[in-house]
Motif scaffolding. Sequence first.
Motif, PDB file in Angstrom:
ATOM      1  N   GLN A  46       0.812  -1.216   0.000  1.00  0.00           N
ATOM      2  CA  GLN A  46       0.000   0.000   0.000  1.00  0.00           C
ATOM      3  C   GLN A  46       0.844   1.263   0.000  1.00  0.00           C
ATOM      4  N   ALA A  47       2.127   1.123  -0.277  1.00  0.00           N
ATOM      5  CA  ALA A  47       3.041   2.258  -0.179  1.00  0.00           C
ATOM      6  C   ALA A  47       2.733   3.321  -1.236  1.00  0.00           C
ATOM      7  N   PRO A  48       2.777   4.598  -0.866  1.00  0.00           N
ATOM      8  CA  PRO A  48       2.560   5.674  -1.825  1.00  0.00           C
ATOM      9  C   PRO A  48       3.793   5.897  -2.690  1.00  0.00           C
ATOM     10  N   ALA A  49       3.643   6.708  -3.712  1.00  0.00           N
ATOM     11  CA  ALA A  49       4.774   7.059  -4.580  1.00  0.00           C
ATOM     12  C   ALA A  49       5.720   8.009  -3.842  1.00  0.00           C
ATOM     13  N   ALA A  50       6.975   8.041  -4.301  1.00  0.00           N
ATOM     14  CA  ALA A  50       7.973   8.922  -3.688  1.00  0.00           C
ATOM     15  C   ALA A  50       9.009   9.309  -4.728  1.00  0.00           C
ATOM     16  N   ASP A  51       9.766  10.353  -4.426  1.00  0.00           N
ATOM     17  CA  ASP A  51      10.813  10.815  -5.343  1.00  0.00           C
ATOM     18  C   ASP A  51      11.932   9.792  -5.464  1.00  0.00           C
ATOM     19  N   GLU A  52      12.224   9.117  -4.368  1.00  0.00           N
ATOM     20  CA  GLU A  52      13.303   8.126  -4.354  1.00  0.00           C
ATOM     21  C   GLU A  52      12.811   6.889  -3.629  1.00  0.00           C
ATOM     22  N   VAL A  53      13.169   5.722  -4.138  1.00  0.00           N
ATOM     23  CA  VAL A  53      12.782   4.451  -3.516  1.00  0.00           C
ATOM     24  C   VAL A  53      14.034   3.669  -3.144  1.00  0.00           C
ATOM     25  N   VAL A  54      14.078   3.228  -1.897  1.00  0.00           N
ATOM     26  CA  VAL A  54      15.175   2.404  -1.409  1.00  0.00           C
ATOM     27  C   VAL A  54      14.610   1.044  -1.033  1.00  0.00           C
ATOM     28  N   PRO A  55      14.943  -0.006  -1.769  1.00  0.00           N
ATOM     29  CA  PRO A  55      14.438  -1.336  -1.404  1.00  0.00           C
ATOM     30  C   PRO A  55      15.232  -1.929  -0.243  1.00  0.00           C
ATOM     31  N   ALA A  56      14.542  -2.287   0.813  1.00  0.00           N
ATOM     32  CA  ALA A  56      15.220  -2.961   1.925  1.00  0.00           C
ATOM     33  C   ALA A  56      15.521  -4.410   1.591  1.00  0.00           C
ATOM     34  N   SER A  57      14.828  -4.945   0.599  1.00  0.00           N
ATOM     35  CA  SER A  57      15.115  -6.287   0.075  1.00  0.00           C
ATOM     36  C   SER A  57      15.078  -7.362   1.152  1.00  0.00           C
TER      37      SER A  57
END
Length: 402
Positions: A46-57
Motif C-alpha cells: 500500500q506504499a505511496p509514490a515517492a521521489d526516491e525508492v530504497v528497497p530494503a530487500s
Amino acid sequence: MTSLLVTDIAELVTNDPHAQDLLGVRQNAALLVEDGTVAWVGDTGQAPAADEVVPASGRAVIPGFVDSHNHLIFAGDRSEEFAARMAGQAYSAGGIATTVSATREASAQQLEDNLVRLLRQAEHSGTTTFEIKSGYGLTVESELEALRIARRHTEETTLMAAHVVPAEYKEAPDNYVDLIIDQMIPRAAQEGLAKWLDVFCEEGAFDIAQTRRIVDAGLAHGLKPRLHANQLSDMGAMALAAEVGAVSADHATFVSDEDLARIAEVGTVLTLLPSIEFSTRQPYPDVRRYHEAGVTVAIASDCNPGSGFSNSIPFCMAIAVRDMHFTVEQALWSATAGGARALQRTDVGALTVGSRADFSILDAPSYRHLVYRPGVQQIAEVYRAGTLISSNPSPFTCKELP
C-alpha cells in the motif's frame, strides 16, 4: 518537498507506544519520509509514490540509536591502564587525571578531529543522536571550549566540569566547586553552550553536599541535572538524583529497592552503561529489578578513554542481554526510545509519523541479529533525517540467504 520510500522491509521496528508489543514491529512494511520526517508507515503493498525508492530487500529497519551518555572530547591514550586492569589492577576514578593532562595539552582542532572520528565510527554502528559531555579540561576556558566543540555536532551538550577535582585543587576541593558554581555554570548558560549539567557523585570525585551545591547552581541557571550515580558504591547518589529530580541517573550499578521506588516515583531515567562493567569488571546490575520497580531504563555507550572505550551500541546491547538480563526487545527499546527519554526527546528513538527519520537498514532479516551475532557488522545503511550518512553495503540481500 522531497520524499524517500523504504520498501520491502521484513521487520520494521517503530517503537510505537500504542502497539501491542514493546517494539511495535511491523512485517513486510514500508516507510515514507518527507523532508526528513516520517510521513507514513504501512504495508509495502500500500506504499505511496515517492521521489526516491530504497528497497530494503527483505532486511530489517530499526530506529537510529540514541546514545545519551558520551565522553568524546578528550586527548591521549589509556590502553596501558586498561591492560593493567585486565591483569588484575582494580579500577578507580583517579585515571581521569591522565586524560585531563593530555586534553589540556591538545589544541582545539585536535580535540575536534578526534571527536569527529569517534562520531563517524558510532554512526557506522547505527547511532544517530549523541549527548556529549565536557569534563576533561577542568579549567574555565577548557570546559567552555569543549562545549563549543560539542555544540557544533549536537544540541545535547552537557557541562561536566564536576568530573573529578583537578590536581591543583586537591588540597582545597571546595574551592574548585566554587569555581564551577561561580564561573563555569554561569558562562555555559549565558553563552548557550550547555543544555545539561552532570556531576560524578562518587568517592574520589564529589560528595553528596558538593553535588547538591553544583546541581542547585545549575538549576538556577536553567541547566537540567544528570548524575553519575552509584557506579562504584552506594553512597547516596541515587537518592540525591531522586531528590533533585535528575532527568537521568547513569551507571546505577548499586541500587537499593528503596532507591528504585523513589526513582520510579519521580520519573528519573536510569541509564545503564554495559561497556563499563565489561571494561572494569564491576558487577553487572540485574535489570529485572529495575523493570519490576517500574523504572524507565536506557542503554548508552559511555564511550570514554578510561573505563570503557567503545562507541558501539550493538556491542552494549549484546552485553545487556547476556549479562544484565535484558530481553533482546528490552535492549533495543532502551537503546532507542529509552535513550530518547533520557534526553527528553520526542522526535527521535522511534519511527512513527512525525518522528525525525533516523533509521538503520540492517544486513539481516530481523533486529534480533544485533544480539544474535555479536561482533559482526549488522548495520548496512544509516539515515539521519532521511539522508544517508553511513553505508556498509552487503554483497547480497537477505532474500538470497539460504
